[in-house]
Scaffold this motif. Structure first.
Motif, short mmCIF file in Angstrom:
data_model
loop_
_atom_site.label_atom_id
_atom_site.label_comp_id
_atom_site.label_asym_id
_atom_site.label_seq_id
_atom_site.Cartn_x
_atom_site.Cartn_y
_atom_site.Cartn_z
N GLY A 1 -2.23 -11.20 3.01
CA GLY A 1 -1.81 -9.91 3.51
C GLY A 1 -0.54 -9.43 2.84
O GLY A 1 0.18 -10.21 2.22
N TRP A 2 -0.32 -8.14 3.00
CA TRP A 2 0.93 -7.52 2.55
C TRP A 2 1.60 -6.89 3.76
O TRP A 2 0.93 -6.22 4.57
CB TRP A 2 0.66 -6.45 1.49
CG TRP A 2 0.30 -6.98 0.14
CD1 TRP A 2 -0.96 -7.13 -0.37
CD2 TRP A 2 1.22 -7.41 -0.87
NE1 TRP A 2 -0.88 -7.63 -1.64
CE2 TRP A 2 0.44 -7.81 -1.98
CE3 TRP A 2 2.60 -7.49 -0.96
CZ2 TRP A 2 1.00 -8.30 -3.16
CZ3 TRP A 2 3.16 -7.97 -2.13
CH2 TRP A 2 2.37 -8.38 -3.21
N PHE A 3 2.89 -7.09 3.83
CA PHE A 3 3.72 -6.48 4.86
C PHE A 3 4.88 -5.80 4.16
O PHE A 3 5.16 -6.06 2.99
CB PHE A 3 4.26 -7.55 5.83
CG PHE A 3 3.19 -8.17 6.69
CD1 PHE A 3 2.31 -9.11 6.19
CD2 PHE A 3 3.07 -7.80 8.02
CE1 PHE A 3 1.33 -9.68 6.98
CE2 PHE A 3 2.10 -8.37 8.83
CZ PHE A 3 1.23 -9.30 8.31
N ARG A 4 5.58 -4.94 4.88
CA ARG A 4 6.75 -4.31 4.29
C ARG A 4 7.84 -4.12 5.35
O ARG A 4 7.54 -4.01 6.54
CB ARG A 4 6.41 -2.96 3.66
CG ARG A 4 5.98 -1.88 4.63
CD ARG A 4 5.55 -0.63 3.86
NE ARG A 4 5.13 0.43 4.77
CZ ARG A 4 4.61 1.59 4.37
NH1 ARG A 4 4.45 1.83 3.06
NH2 ARG A 4 4.27 2.51 5.25
N GLN A 5 9.06 -4.09 4.85
CA GLN A 5 10.20 -3.87 5.74
C GLN A 5 11.11 -2.83 5.11
O GLN A 5 11.72 -3.08 4.06
CB GLN A 5 10.96 -5.17 5.99
CG GLN A 5 12.05 -5.02 7.03
CD GLN A 5 12.59 -6.34 7.50
OE1 GLN A 5 12.44 -7.38 6.85
NE2 GLN A 5 13.23 -6.34 8.66
N ALA A 6 11.16 -1.69 5.74
CA ALA A 6 12.03 -0.61 5.28
C ALA A 6 13.44 -0.84 5.81
O ALA A 6 13.63 -1.54 6.82
CB ALA A 6 11.48 0.73 5.76
N PRO A 7 14.43 -0.27 5.18
CA PRO A 7 15.82 -0.44 5.63
C PRO A 7 15.98 -0.04 7.09
O PRO A 7 15.57 1.06 7.50
CB PRO A 7 16.60 0.49 4.71
CG PRO A 7 15.78 0.60 3.47
CD PRO A 7 14.36 0.54 3.94
N GLY A 8 16.54 -0.93 7.88
CA GLY A 8 16.80 -0.64 9.28
C GLY A 8 15.59 -0.71 10.18
O GLY A 8 15.68 -0.38 11.36
N ASP B 1 7.61 5.14 1.72
CA ASP B 1 7.03 3.85 1.31
C ASP B 1 8.10 2.90 0.77
O ASP B 1 7.78 1.74 0.46
CB ASP B 1 5.96 4.06 0.25
CG ASP B 1 4.76 4.84 0.76
OD1 ASP B 1 4.30 5.75 0.06
OD2 ASP B 1 4.31 4.54 1.89
N THR B 2 9.32 3.38 0.66
CA THR B 2 10.42 2.53 0.20
C THR B 2 10.62 1.38 1.17
O THR B 2 10.77 1.58 2.37
CB THR B 2 11.72 3.35 0.09
OG1 THR B 2 11.56 4.32 -0.96
CG2 THR B 2 12.90 2.45 -0.22
N ALA B 3 10.58 0.16 0.63
CA ALA B 3 10.68 -1.03 1.47
C ALA B 3 10.67 -2.26 0.58
O ALA B 3 10.37 -2.18 -0.61
CB ALA B 3 9.51 -1.10 2.46
N VAL B 4 10.98 -3.38 1.19
CA VAL B 4 10.70 -4.67 0.55
C VAL B 4 9.31 -5.08 0.99
O VAL B 4 9.02 -5.12 2.19
CB VAL B 4 11.74 -5.72 0.94
CG1 VAL B 4 11.38 -7.07 0.31
CG2 VAL B 4 13.13 -5.28 0.51
N TYR B 5 8.47 -5.39 0.03
CA TYR B 5 7.08 -5.76 0.30
C TYR B 5 6.93 -7.27 0.19
O TYR B 5 7.35 -7.89 -0.79
CB TYR B 5 6.15 -5.05 -0.67
CG TYR B 5 5.97 -3.59 -0.34
CD1 TYR B 5 7.00 -2.68 -0.56
CD2 TYR B 5 4.78 -3.12 0.21
CE1 TYR B 5 6.85 -1.33 -0.23
CE2 TYR B 5 4.62 -1.78 0.53
CZ TYR B 5 5.66 -0.89 0.30
OH TYR B 5 5.50 0.44 0.63
N PHE B 6 6.29 -7.84 1.21
CA PHE B 6 6.08 -9.28 1.28
C PHE B 6 4.59 -9.59 1.27
O PHE B 6 3.82 -8.92 1.94
CB PHE B 6 6.68 -9.84 2.58
CG PHE B 6 8.15 -9.64 2.73
CD1 PHE B 6 8.67 -8.49 3.32
CD2 PHE B 6 9.05 -10.62 2.31
CE1 PHE B 6 10.02 -8.31 3.48
CE2 PHE B 6 10.41 -10.44 2.46
CZ PHE B 6 10.90 -9.29 3.05
#
Length: 125
Positions: A34-41, A89-94
């Motif tokens: 899977g792919w997840f993402r975490q946007a700032p804040g 869509d800006t985020a760190v993608y994991f």
């Protein structure tokens, strides 16, 4: 199992990027990915999932029709093709993996045992 995500970068709105996640240590085809993402804040959120065979996929509503997840089990690699990118869509993608004997798609973070280090995607307006 180690996961190595790459492919992030800076892109203008409307552009495209493809992220890759290489699985090492075990046979990638034994894992739901899977792919997840975490946007700032914000909290980390599900983006897309794919079954071990690649025949089943699932997407967050926010990326349906925009992102595509795929895998190449011969290369032990999972991809996330992202197009028509928006600043949100800006985020760190994991990328994440979990060993499964059935061909299921996993949506929840606590279902995954293994995580990559993340790759940053920045979409400028």
């Amino acid at each position: 199992v180690q996961l190595q995500a790459c492919g992030g970068g800076l892109v203008q709105a409307g552009g495209s990027l493809t992220l890759s996640c290489a699985v090492s240590g075990r046979t990638g085809g034994d894992y739901a990915m899977g792919w997840f993402r975490q946007a700032p804040g914000k909290e980390r959120e599900f983006v897309a999932g794919i079954s071990r065979s690649g025949s089943r996929t699932n997407y967050a509503e926010s990326v349906k029709g925009q992102f595509a997840i795929s895998r190449d089990n011969a290369k032990n690699t999972v991809y996330l093709q992202m197009r028509s990118l928006k600043p949100e869509d800006t985020a760190v993608y994991f990328c994440a993996a979990d060993h499964r004997v059935t061909n299921v798609v996993l949506r929840y973070q606590d279902e995954y045992d293994f995580w990559g280090q993340g790759t940053k995607v920045t979409v400028s307006s």
